[in-house]
Write an enzyme that holds these catalytic residues in place. Structure first.
Site, PDB file in Angstrom:
ATOM      1  N   GLU A 299       3.900 -23.915  11.465  1.00  0.00           N
ATOM      2  CA  GLU A 299       4.962 -23.276  10.684  1.00  0.00           C
ATOM      3  C   GLU A 299       5.132 -21.817  11.099  1.00  0.00           C
ATOM      4  O   GLU A 299       4.979 -20.903  10.295  1.00  0.00           O
ATOM      5  CB  GLU A 299       4.599 -23.298   9.190  1.00  0.00           C
ATOM      6  N   PRO A 300       5.464 -21.564  12.358  1.00  0.00           N
ATOM      7  CA  PRO A 300       5.577 -20.170  12.784  1.00  0.00           C
ATOM      8  C   PRO A 300       6.887 -19.532  12.324  1.00  0.00           C
ATOM      9  O   PRO A 300       7.937 -20.186  12.317  1.00  0.00           O
ATOM     10  CB  PRO A 300       5.561 -20.277  14.312  1.00  0.00           C
ATOM     11  N   GLY A 301       6.817 -18.306  11.913  1.00  0.00           N
ATOM     12  CA  GLY A 301       8.020 -17.553  11.557  1.00  0.00           C
ATOM     13  C   GLY A 301       8.133 -16.329  12.453  1.00  0.00           C
ATOM     14  O   GLY A 301       8.881 -16.296  13.430  1.00  0.00           O
ATOM     15  N   ARG A 302       7.313 -15.330  12.129  1.00  0.00           N
ATOM     16  CA  ARG A 302       7.380 -14.050  12.830  1.00  0.00           C
ATOM     17  C   ARG A 302       7.308 -14.182  14.347  1.00  0.00           C
ATOM     18  O   ARG A 302       8.055 -13.507  15.061  1.00  0.00           O
ATOM     19  CB  ARG A 302       6.218 -13.176  12.356  1.00  0.00           C
ATOM     20  N   TYR A 342       4.374  -2.327   3.615  1.00  0.00           N
ATOM     21  CA  TYR A 342       3.096  -2.683   4.256  1.00  0.00           C
ATOM     22  C   TYR A 342       2.566  -1.582   5.174  1.00  0.00           C
ATOM     23  O   TYR A 342       1.687  -1.864   5.994  1.00  0.00           O
ATOM     24  CB  TYR A 342       3.261  -3.938   5.125  1.00  0.00           C
ATOM     25  N   CYS A 370      16.682   7.511  -2.498  1.00  0.00           N
ATOM     26  CA  CYS A 370      16.044   8.580  -3.271  1.00  0.00           C
ATOM     27  C   CYS A 370      14.612   8.250  -3.656  1.00  0.00           C
ATOM     28  O   CYS A 370      14.280   8.136  -4.836  1.00  0.00           O
ATOM     29  CB  CYS A 370      16.883   8.869  -4.501  1.00  0.00           C
ATOM     30  N   GLU A 371      13.772   8.039  -2.653  1.00  0.00           N
ATOM     31  CA  GLU A 371      12.347   7.807  -2.866  1.00  0.00           C
ATOM     32  C   GLU A 371      11.619   8.321  -1.634  1.00  0.00           C
ATOM     33  O   GLU A 371      12.062   8.074  -0.509  1.00  0.00           O
ATOM     34  CB  GLU A 371      12.037   6.312  -2.960  1.00  0.00           C
ATOM     35  N   TYR A 399      11.379 -10.968   8.802  1.00  0.00           N
ATOM     36  CA  TYR A 399      11.145 -10.240   7.558  1.00  0.00           C
ATOM     37  C   TYR A 399      11.894  -8.906   7.546  1.00  0.00           C
ATOM     38  O   TYR A 399      11.406  -7.898   7.035  1.00  0.00           O
ATOM     39  CB  TYR A 399       9.631 -10.060   7.322  1.00  0.00           C
TER      40      TYR A 399
HETATM   41  N1  LLP Z   1       3.904 -20.988   6.261  1.00  0.00           N
HETATM   42  C1  LLP Z   1       3.669 -20.487   5.025  1.00  0.00           C
HETATM   43  C2  LLP Z   1       3.209 -21.390   3.966  1.00  0.00           C
HETATM   44  C3  LLP Z   1       3.883 -19.123   4.766  1.00  0.00           C
HETATM   45  O1  LLP Z   1       3.653 -18.634   3.558  1.00  0.00           O
HETATM   46  C4  LLP Z   1       4.332 -18.268   5.806  1.00  0.00           C
HETATM   47  C5  LLP Z   1       4.581 -16.842   5.576  1.00  0.00           C
HETATM   48  C6  LLP Z   1       4.585 -18.845   7.066  1.00  0.00           C
HETATM   49  C7  LLP Z   1       4.343 -20.199   7.261  1.00  0.00           C
HETATM   50  C8  LLP Z   1       5.079 -18.033   8.217  1.00  0.00           C
HETATM   51  O2  LLP Z   1       4.172 -17.053   8.596  1.00  0.00           O
HETATM   52  P1  LLP Z   1       4.420 -16.207   9.937  1.00  0.00           P
HETATM   53  O3  LLP Z   1       4.269 -17.164  11.088  1.00  0.00           O
HETATM   54  O4  LLP Z   1       5.770 -15.636   9.869  1.00  0.00           O
HETATM   55  O5  LLP Z   1       3.351 -15.191   9.905  1.00  0.00           O
HETATM   56  N2  LLP Z   1       6.939 -10.275   4.605  1.00  0.00           N
HETATM   57  C9  LLP Z   1       5.698 -10.178   5.343  1.00  0.00           C
HETATM   58  C10 LLP Z   1       5.222 -11.532   5.823  1.00  0.00           C
HETATM   59  C11 LLP Z   1       5.043 -12.539   4.713  1.00  0.00           C
HETATM   60  C12 LLP Z   1       4.642 -13.898   5.196  1.00  0.00           C
HETATM   61  C13 LLP Z   1       4.691 -14.906   4.094  1.00  0.00           C
HETATM   62  N3  LLP Z   1       4.373 -16.254   4.463  1.00  0.00           N
HETATM   63  C14 LLP Z   1       5.883  -9.198   6.481  1.00  0.00           C
HETATM   64  O6  LLP Z   1       6.965  -8.610   6.597  1.00  0.00           O
HETATM   65  O7  LLP Z   1       4.965  -8.934   7.254  1.00  0.00           O
END
Ligand code: LLP
Length: 447
Positions: A299-302, A342, A370-371, A399
């Site tokens: 489940e890659p996102g970033r 973060y 304004c912060e 993100y």
């Molecule tokens: N699977 C699950 C169940 C998750 O909760 C997440 C991210 C992912 C996959 C994807 O993770 P990644 O591959 O993107 O690391 N807003 C934060 C990151 C929050 C991630 C939340 N969960 C930031 O800007 O660093």
């Protein structure tokens, strides 16, 4: 927990040249300035205004293919379920879908978005600690591939809803392996104290319970230990080894396990982190789960979308404060919240070619909100800049836009997709009228 990335000045900050060299989507043209693929960012700013998120389709494709190739080369039967939360723009979803991606979603809204982008529910996994009954029903009716259950309570709810629909819900148990992913405290998820998943000790009994429920078909186990993991493979290996042990235990008791969901979390270098490669992740999965004969899911996102995007912003003015120089931008914490939230470090590159040969000195880069927290960087080494000069925040594809708000009544920024030499708007900039459009006054209101 590893120390958060510093906002503070540090001579170890990478130079412009180093930042560019590590980002194949970006290059500096002697006349046109900073390009994303073949498109000058200055042209995008002129055409679509600022602040604007800009995404590289080519980079999305390249990264998806690199990840897939690493999994294939390791001999894994693996499927990629893109974590929609990182960037839910329709164009981004469609580019990834065309490469073969499934989806990971955490809300009905994300399921609507992925389905609208042509990603069937049948290749989509639904994660999250607080799925509402309405969301569960919607996902089941849509034919969701897998629901990752996060608690005993939720399992009962899923079973009741599915049974009412005459279905058995395909459910995986999200296990909390209690490992320390050594990432920022706000994005670690696999520790016992986090709200996520089911305690390792309780998982076996709960899996057996699922098998006994009328509305559930237990199909496997899942985990996700945190995000922006850059600390090598040890946390991943520890977590996956625990999953493997659990799969063996379940099978020994005659409980079927069809697949294992390895979660996301693979980090990227924002500053000078040595991020693990997809090959290393594939190797860790192979070494721990490879012998079980189960398909694995990721489940890659970033990792897929982060490096594919920048936030393009213009300087409003340069202000000489009592103690320091401030670059005040037209982007703010409501657009890119990661530094405020973060202490995240994002590369900031001037777009003009002249800025890359100009003398450099430290500046605090801030937005107009304004912060004091509306600070993108402190003591960042940058040239003198004039109103209208452009900068690009690097690695803002994940993100970024999704975490924006309209704080200070600032409309959500536009989003643009670049593909080779073409650029097009993929999200229209909000207007002030949009901000007011959903407000109502009560009939009885007499000021
Ligand atoms: N699977 C699950 C169940 C998750 O909760 C997440 C991210 C992912 C996959 C994807 O993770 P990644 O591959 O993107 O690391 N807003 C934060 C990151 C929050 C991630 C939340 N969960 C930031 O800007 O660093």
């Amino acid at each position: 927990m590893a120390a958060p990335l510093p906002l503070a000045p540090d001579s170890a900050d990478p130079t412009f040249t180093e930042l560019l060299a590590a980002r194949p989507a970006l290059s500096m043209h002697a006349h046109d300035g900073l390009l994303m693929d073949e498109v000058p960012l200055a042209r995008i700013a002129a055409e679509f205004g600022t602040p604007t998120w800009v995404y590289s389709a080519g980079t999305l494709r390249r990264r998806y293919r690199a990840l897939k190739a690493a999994l294939d080369a390791a001999g894994l039967d693996a499927s990629i379920h893109y974590a929609t939360k990182a960037n839910d723009n329709q164009a981004v979803l469609r580019v990834l879908r065309a490469e073969g991606a499934g989806a990971d979603i955490v809300s009905a809204g994300e399921l609507r978005a992925t389905m609208a982008a042509g990603i069937p529910a049948g290749v989509t996994v639904f994660s999250g600690v607080g799925k509402t009954p309405g969301e569960i029903r919607f996902a089941l009716e849509a034919g969701i591939f897998q629901i990752n259950a996060e608690s005993a309570e939720e399992i009962e709810v899923i079973s009741a809803i599915a049974a009412g629909l005459g279905l058995r819900a395909p459910v995986s148990l999200r296990v909390n392996p209690d490992v320390d992913a050594r990432t920022h405290a706000k994005i670690t998820t696999g520790r016992a104290e986090n709200k996520f998943g089911i305690a390792f000790e309780d998982a076996h009994a709960l899996y057996a319970r699922m098998a006994a429920l009328p509305g559930i078909r237990p199909i496997g186990i899942a985990t996700h230990i945190g995000s922006q993991i850059t600390d090598g493979m040890s946390a991943y290996r520890a977590a996956y080894a625990r999953l493997a042990e659990m799969v063996r235990g379940l099978r020994a008791h005659g409980l079927p396990v069809e697949r294992v969901d390895c979660g996301g979390g693979l980090g990227i270098p924002y500053r000078d982190e040595i991020a693990p490669t997809p090959e290393a992740l594939a190797g860790a999965i192979k070494a721990t789960l490879g012998g079980l004969g189960v398909p694995v899911m990721l489940e890659p996102g970033r990792w897929l979308v982060g490096p594919a995007g920048v936030l393009l912003s213009a300087v409003v003015l340069q202000k000489q404060g009592a103690a320091r120089r401030f670059l005040v931008l037209d982007a703010a914490m409501n657009d890119l919240v990661r530094p405020a939230m973060y202490e995240a470090w994002h590369g900031i590159l001037p777009v003009s070619p002249l800025a890359h040969v100009a003398p450099l000195s430290p500046a605090d880069v801030v937005g107009p909100v304004c912060e004091s927290g509306d600070t993108f960087a402190k003591g960042r080494v940058l040239p003198a800049m004039a109103p209208g000069d452009l900068v690009a925040f690097l690695d803002a594809g994940a993100y970024g836009a999704v975490m924006s708000s309209t704080y200070n009544a600032r409309p959500l920024a536009a989003e643009v997709l670049v593909d080779g030499a073409r650029a097009a708007l993929v999200r229209v900039r909000q207007t002030h009228e949009d901000l007011l459009a959903h407000q109502r006054l009560p009939e009885w209101f007499t000021p």
